[in-house]
Motif scaffolding. Structure first.
Motif, PDB file in Angstrom:
ATOM      1  N   SER A 120      10.241  24.997  16.057  1.00  0.00           N
ATOM      2  CA  SER A 120      11.043  25.991  15.336  1.00  0.00           C
ATOM      3  C   SER A 120      12.410  26.203  15.976  1.00  0.00           C
ATOM      4  CB  SER A 120      10.289  27.331  15.273  1.00  0.00           C
ATOM      5  OG  SER A 120       9.097  27.190  14.542  1.00  0.00           O
ATOM      6  N   PHE A 121      12.592  25.742  17.194  1.00  0.00           N
ATOM      7  CA  PHE A 121      13.893  25.877  17.849  1.00  0.00           C
ATOM      8  C   PHE A 121      14.926  24.893  17.296  1.00  0.00           C
ATOM      9  CE2 PHE A 121      11.474  28.071  21.144  1.00  0.00           C
ATOM     10  CZ  PHE A 121      12.352  29.071  21.516  1.00  0.00           C
ATOM     11  N   TYR A 122      14.460  23.712  16.858  1.00  0.00           N
ATOM     12  CA  TYR A 122      15.440  22.669  16.582  1.00  0.00           C
ATOM     13  C   TYR A 122      15.172  21.846  15.323  1.00  0.00           C
ATOM     14  CZ  TYR A 122      11.914  19.437  18.453  1.00  0.00           C
ATOM     15  OH  TYR A 122      10.769  18.725  18.669  1.00  0.00           O
TER      16      TYR A 122
ATOM     17  N   LEU B  55       8.515  30.379   5.777  1.00  0.00           N
ATOM     18  CA  LEU B  55       9.693  29.745   6.365  1.00  0.00           C
ATOM     19  C   LEU B  55      10.513  30.761   7.165  1.00  0.00           C
ATOM     20  CD1 LEU B  55      11.004  27.447   3.465  1.00  0.00           C
ATOM     21  CD2 LEU B  55       9.400  26.906   5.309  1.00  0.00           C
ATOM     22  N   ALA B  56      10.644  31.970   6.633  1.00  0.00           N
ATOM     23  CA  ALA B  56      11.406  33.017   7.325  1.00  0.00           C
ATOM     24  C   ALA B  56      10.769  33.374   8.663  1.00  0.00           C
ATOM     25  CB  ALA B  56      11.511  34.262   6.436  1.00  0.00           C
ATOM     26  N   ALA B  57       9.420  33.364   8.707  1.00  0.00           N
ATOM     27  CA  ALA B  57       8.717  33.694   9.946  1.00  0.00           C
ATOM     28  C   ALA B  57       9.072  32.733  11.073  1.00  0.00           C
ATOM     29  CB  ALA B  57       7.210  33.690   9.709  1.00  0.00           C
ATOM     30  N   TYR B  58       9.242  31.459  10.736  1.00  0.00           N
ATOM     31  CA  TYR B  58       9.590  30.465  11.757  1.00  0.00           C
ATOM     32  C   TYR B  58      11.098  30.400  11.989  1.00  0.00           C
ATOM     33  CZ  TYR B  58       4.749  29.008  11.541  1.00  0.00           C
ATOM     34  OH  TYR B  58       3.374  29.009  11.614  1.00  0.00           O
ATOM     35  N   SER B  59      11.875  30.817  11.004  1.00  0.00           N
ATOM     36  CA  SER B  59      13.335  30.780  11.148  1.00  0.00           C
ATOM     37  C   SER B  59      13.852  31.820  12.132  1.00  0.00           C
ATOM     38  CB  SER B  59      14.000  30.989   9.784  1.00  0.00           C
ATOM     39  OG  SER B  59      13.663  29.956   8.886  1.00  0.00           O
ATOM     40  N   VAL B  60      13.079  32.871  12.386  1.00  0.00           N
ATOM     41  CA  VAL B  60      13.536  33.916  13.317  1.00  0.00           C
ATOM     42  C   VAL B  60      13.224  33.558  14.769  1.00  0.00           C
ATOM     43  CG1 VAL B  60      13.303  35.728  11.577  1.00  0.00           C
ATOM     44  CG2 VAL B  60      11.396  35.275  13.126  1.00  0.00           C
TER      45      VAL B  60
ATOM     46  N   VAL C 235      22.102  33.666  12.453  1.00  0.00           N
ATOM     47  CA  VAL C 235      21.364  32.494  12.939  1.00  0.00           C
ATOM     48  C   VAL C 235      20.081  32.297  12.131  1.00  0.00           C
ATOM     49  CG1 VAL C 235      20.149  31.496  14.912  1.00  0.00           C
ATOM     50  CG2 VAL C 235      22.319  32.682  15.264  1.00  0.00           C
ATOM     51  N   ALA C 236      19.348  33.389  11.879  1.00  0.00           N
ATOM     52  CA  ALA C 236      18.100  33.278  11.120  1.00  0.00           C
ATOM     53  C   ALA C 236      18.347  32.776   9.702  1.00  0.00           C
ATOM     54  CB  ALA C 236      17.401  34.638  11.087  1.00  0.00           C
ATOM     55  N   ILE C 237      19.392  33.282   9.051  1.00  0.00           N
ATOM     56  CA  ILE C 237      19.716  32.856   7.682  1.00  0.00           C
ATOM     57  C   ILE C 237      20.123  31.382   7.658  1.00  0.00           C
ATOM     58  CG2 ILE C 237      21.389  33.144   5.803  1.00  0.00           C
ATOM     59  CD1 ILE C 237      21.307  36.171   6.412  1.00  0.00           C
ATOM     60  N   MET C 238      20.902  30.955   8.653  1.00  0.00           N
ATOM     61  CA  MET C 238      21.333  29.558   8.696  1.00  0.00           C
ATOM     62  C   MET C 238      20.150  28.614   8.892  1.00  0.00           C
ATOM     63  SD  MET C 238      24.441  29.329   7.974  1.00  0.00           S
ATOM     64  CE  MET C 238      24.558  27.572   8.315  1.00  0.00           C
ATOM     65  N   ILE C 239      19.213  28.988   9.779  1.00  0.00           N
ATOM     66  CA  ILE C 239      18.037  28.137   9.999  1.00  0.00           C
ATOM     67  C   ILE C 239      17.181  28.093   8.733  1.00  0.00           C
ATOM     68  CG2 ILE C 239      15.890  27.896  11.308  1.00  0.00           C
ATOM     69  CD1 ILE C 239      17.367  29.053  13.715  1.00  0.00           C
ATOM     70  N   LEU C 240      17.023  29.248   8.076  1.00  0.00           N
ATOM     71  CA  LEU C 240      16.258  29.281   6.825  1.00  0.00           C
ATOM     72  C   LEU C 240      16.936  28.414   5.759  1.00  0.00           C
ATOM     73  CD1 LEU C 240      13.932  30.426   5.167  1.00  0.00           C
ATOM     74  CD2 LEU C 240      15.359  32.413   4.647  1.00  0.00           C
ATOM     75  N   PHE C 241      18.252  28.485   5.699  1.00  0.00           N
ATOM     76  CA  PHE C 241      19.002  27.665   4.738  1.00  0.00           C
ATOM     77  C   PHE C 241      18.751  26.175   4.987  1.00  0.00           C
ATOM     78  CE2 PHE C 241      22.863  25.164   3.938  1.00  0.00           C
ATOM     79  CZ  PHE C 241      23.015  25.369   2.566  1.00  0.00           C
ATOM     80  N   LEU C 242      18.815  25.759   6.243  1.00  0.00           N
ATOM     81  CA  LEU C 242      18.607  24.351   6.582  1.00  0.00           C
ATOM     82  C   LEU C 242      17.173  23.916   6.280  1.00  0.00           C
ATOM     83  CD1 LEU C 242      20.576  24.200   9.962  1.00  0.00           C
ATOM     84  CD2 LEU C 242      21.295  23.265   7.745  1.00  0.00           C
TER      85      LEU C 242
END
Length: 256
Positions: free
Chosen positions: A10-12, A206-211, A238-245
């Protein structure tokens, strides 16, 4: 994939996060609790350490350095012309019956006990706890009775600190679930923009892992006792960007 591998991925890896949308909700909830448990370790450690040091410091100060006082009818009464500030290594005691100290400025302090005219404040690990004397209308507290109270508190700390950790964990879990639920709504908005076939329950996973990344970043900052400017904005960005990706990695639904 076990929870520890998911934590590292979830980090990368947005691609792996995208795959987690198919797993059971129970495993995702367990992951959130695991993440919260890691995130509160610095707060519990610093708060517990400050509490232990604070009880010892206050006990010594009440015996040797504070003037005779009484808390009665919701007001601290003592013969003093100016606030008394006592520094004990990494712990500070503020005693003020004059009403001079501004309680709003105490939030910038760390490891501090402030016994003020109408309230007492305990600040540790970024947490501010206040106790208005008016909550106890029949309270009558003096130097001697406070020493007895501190002696009882000292012997109760091995029980109190774990209970406090549980309370912090429950509160932090509630806040994290709210954060994830709001982030999942952003995920649904992105889903419509990118024309993906993503249900809210999958967006929530997905949001749970994006945070993970922002949560652990601020956990490290808390462990270093470093204040990050605009922390809330950075966390959400950062959380929104990871969720977007992660949503971007989801294949387009096949056209019938």
């Amino acid at each position: 994939m076990n929870i520890f591998k998911q934590f590292i991925k979830s980090f990368y890896s947005p691609k792996d996060i995208a795959m987690f949308r198919f797993q059971g909700i129970g495993k995702t909830i367990l992951y959130v609790f695991f993440l919260v448990l890691l995130s509160i370790i610095p707060s519990v450690y610093y708060f517990g350490s400050a509490l232990i040091n604070g009880v010892n410091a206050v006990e010594e100060s009440v015996k040797n350095e504070l003037p005779p006082f009484q808390i009665k009818n919701g007001v601290l009464q003592a013969e003093q012309d100016a606030p008394i500030i006592i520094n004990k290594e990494d712990f500070t005691i503020i005693f003020d019956s004059t009403g001079t100290v501004d309680s709003e400025k105490l939030a910038n302090s760390d490891n501090t006990l402030a016994i003020l005219k109408n309230d007492a404040y305990f600040i540790a690990g970024g947490q501010v706890q206040s106790l208005p004397y008016s909550m106890f209308p029949d309270l009558s507290l003096t130097n001697e009775s406070l020493l007895e109270l501190l002696d009882t508190a000292d012997s109760s700390l091995p029980i109190f600190i774990p209970l406090l950790a549980v309370v912090i964990f429950i509160f932090a879990s509630g806040m994290k679930f709210i954060e994830i639920s709001i982030l999942a709504l952003f995920g649904q908005f992105m889903n419509k923009m990118m024309l993906k076939n993503l249900h809210y329950r999958q967006s929530w996973r997905l949001a749970a892992y994006s945070v993970t990344l922002p949560t652990m970043f601020f956990t490290i900052m808390n462990s270093l006792q470093t204040v990050v400017p605009n922390a809330a904005i950075i966390n959400w960005f950062v959380a929104i960007m990871i969720l977007f990706l992660a949503i971007k990695e989801i294949p387009q639904p096949k056209k019938k």
